[in-house]
Write a protein that holds these residues in place. Structure first.
Motif, PDB file in Angstrom:
ATOM      1  N   TRP A   3       0.833  -1.205   0.000  1.00 47.52           N
ATOM      2  CA  TRP A   3       0.000   0.000   0.000  1.00 47.52           C
ATOM      3  C   TRP A   3       0.867   1.254   0.000  1.00 47.52           C
ATOM      4  CZ3 TRP A   3      -4.697  -0.325  -1.582  1.00 47.52           C
ATOM      5  CH2 TRP A   3      -5.427  -1.482  -1.368  1.00 47.52           C
ATOM      6  N   PHE A   7       1.005   4.115  -2.808  1.00 52.73           N
ATOM      7  CA  PHE A   7       0.856   5.535  -2.484  1.00 52.73           C
ATOM      8  C   PHE A   7       1.982   6.361  -3.112  1.00 52.73           C
ATOM      9  CE2 PHE A   7       1.639   9.146   0.432  1.00 52.73           C
ATOM     10  CZ  PHE A   7       0.444   9.821   0.250  1.00 52.73           C
ATOM     11  N   ILE A  65      -5.402   8.676  -6.888  1.00 56.12           N
ATOM     12  CA  ILE A  65      -4.438   9.546  -6.203  1.00 56.12           C
ATOM     13  C   ILE A  65      -3.896  10.576  -7.187  1.00 56.12           C
ATOM     14  CG2 ILE A  65      -2.140   9.634  -5.132  1.00 56.12           C
ATOM     15  CD1 ILE A  65      -2.783   6.827  -3.943  1.00 56.12           C
ATOM     16  N   LYS A 101     -10.017   0.700  -1.022  1.00 57.77           N
ATOM     17  CA  LYS A 101      -9.016   0.326  -0.007  1.00 57.77           C
ATOM     18  C   LYS A 101      -9.661  -0.514   1.083  1.00 57.77           C
ATOM     19  CE  LYS A 101      -5.328   0.602   2.714  1.00 57.77           C
ATOM     20  NZ  LYS A 101      -5.519  -0.498   3.628  1.00 57.77           N
TER      21      LYS A 101
END
Length: 104
Positions: A3, A7, A65, A101
């Motif tokens: 994760w 990110f 993102i 998520k």
């Protein structure tokens, strides 16, 4: 760890998307090198993340993102419009990222 890698990949996606504006059509050498470097590293980190994360979830979060970050920086760096509709759409993207998520 996957994760966190995802990110970072998303942050680098923001970097290359915003970097495109500074390359001036890939005519400025330094911004071009930094943008292409961000592209390569972003995709490489995404590739590492999908080794242990579901592909569809990872890809959607990566692009989410990138999208949210790019829109936010467009507002702050390039005076792009801030409207209730745009902010609402960003909120929907964030909700989608959170939902993916939580269900992964």
């Amino acid at each position: 760890m996957a994760w966190f890698t995802l990110f970072l990949a998303g942050l680098l996606e923001i970097g290359w998307a915003v970097g495109l504006k500074y390359t001036d059509g890939f005519t400025r050498p330094l911004p071009t090198v930094l943008t292409v470097g961000s592209m390569v590293l972003s995709v490489a980190l995404l590739g590492l993340a999908v080794r242990s994360l579901p592909l569809g979830t990872a890809y959607a979060i990566w692009t989410g993102i990138g999208t949210v970050g790019t829109v936010a920086l467009g507002i702050f760096l390039f005076a792009e419009p801030v409207t209730a509709a745009r902010l609402g759409c960003i909120g929907l993207i964030v909700a989608g990222i959170a939902g993916l998520k939580l269900t992964a």
